[in-house]
Write a protein that holds these residues in place. Structure first.
Motif, PDB file in Angstrom:
ATOM      1  N   ASN A   1       0.859   1.232  -5.101  1.00 26.86           N
ATOM      2  CA  ASN A   1      -0.371   1.356  -5.454  1.00 26.86           C
ATOM      3  C   ASN A   1      -1.270   2.866  -5.787  1.00 26.86           C
ATOM      4  O   ASN A   1      -2.101   3.237  -6.540  1.00 26.86           O
ATOM      5  N   SER A   2      -0.406   3.611  -6.696  1.00 25.45           N
ATOM      6  CA  SER A   2      -0.581   5.050  -7.181  1.00 25.45           C
ATOM      7  C   SER A   2      -0.488   4.724  -8.370  1.00 25.45           C
ATOM      8  O   SER A   2       0.204   3.582  -9.209  1.00 25.45           O
TER       9      SER A   2
ATOM     10  N   LYS B   1       0.904  -1.231  -0.479  1.00 23.40           N
ATOM     11  CA  LYS B   1       0.518  -0.122   0.287  1.00 23.40           C
ATOM     12  C   LYS B   1       0.300   1.287   0.062  1.00 23.40           C
ATOM     13  O   LYS B   1       0.279   2.052  -0.034  1.00 23.40           O
TER      14      LYS B   1
ATOM     15  N   MET C   1      -4.499  -4.413  -8.275  1.00 26.97           N
ATOM     16  CA  MET C   1      -4.662  -4.507  -7.215  1.00 26.97           C
ATOM     17  C   MET C   1      -6.228  -4.361  -6.518  1.00 26.97           C
ATOM     18  O   MET C   1      -7.274  -5.106  -7.063  1.00 26.97           O
TER      19      MET C   1
ATOM     20  N   ASP D   1      -8.500  -3.700  -2.901  1.00 33.30           N
ATOM     21  CA  ASP D   1      -8.827  -3.509  -1.849  1.00 33.30           C
ATOM     22  C   ASP D   1      -7.853  -2.064  -1.416  1.00 33.30           C
ATOM     23  O   ASP D   1      -6.539  -1.740  -0.217  1.00 33.30           O
ATOM     24  N   SER D   2      -7.102  -1.707  -2.221  1.00 30.95           N
ATOM     25  CA  SER D   2      -6.081  -0.430  -2.718  1.00 30.95           C
ATOM     26  C   SER D   2      -4.571  -0.992  -2.808  1.00 30.95           C
ATOM     27  O   SER D   2      -3.876  -0.063  -2.010  1.00 30.95           O
TER      28      SER D   2
END
Length: 102
Positions: A56-57, A15, A68, A70-71
């Motif tokens: 995650n960006s 994350k 991805m 759940d983020s």
């Protein structure tokens, strides 16, 4: 001591927005020169194996190029022995303790 490469892999969830590079170190004795002479100290040397972990960006209005969940960004085929060694060396790191990578 590092484990020999076993060939097994794991999936790592991250994350941290930009991801990170898994790198491990080994401690070696080296000589340090000081005003009173030399002394033997431990120094961390980077091992040559590394693996890139996805973050995650992603660009605005663009779909992420990686899976991805759940983020968390998922990175497949991470060598299990490298992951285990990295996790042992970074067990006290904030991103490990707070569950940003597992």
């Amino acid at each position: 001591m590092a484990n020999p490469q076993t060939g097994s892999t794991v999936i790592v969830a991250c994350k941290i927005p930009n991801g990170l590079i898994l790198q491990t170190h080994e401690m070696r004795d080296t000589q340090e020169v000081g005003p009173m002479g030399t002394r033997t100290v431990k120094r961390a040397y980077l091992k040559p194996r590394q693996h890139v972990i996805n973050g995650n960006s992603h660009a605005q209005n663009k779909a992420p190029k990686h899976v991805m969940q759940d983020s968390f960004a998922l990175t497949y085929d991470v060598p299990a022995d490298l992951w285990t060694e990295w996790l042992e060396q970074h067990a006290d790191a904030d991103h490990v303790v707070n569950g940003l990578i597992f």
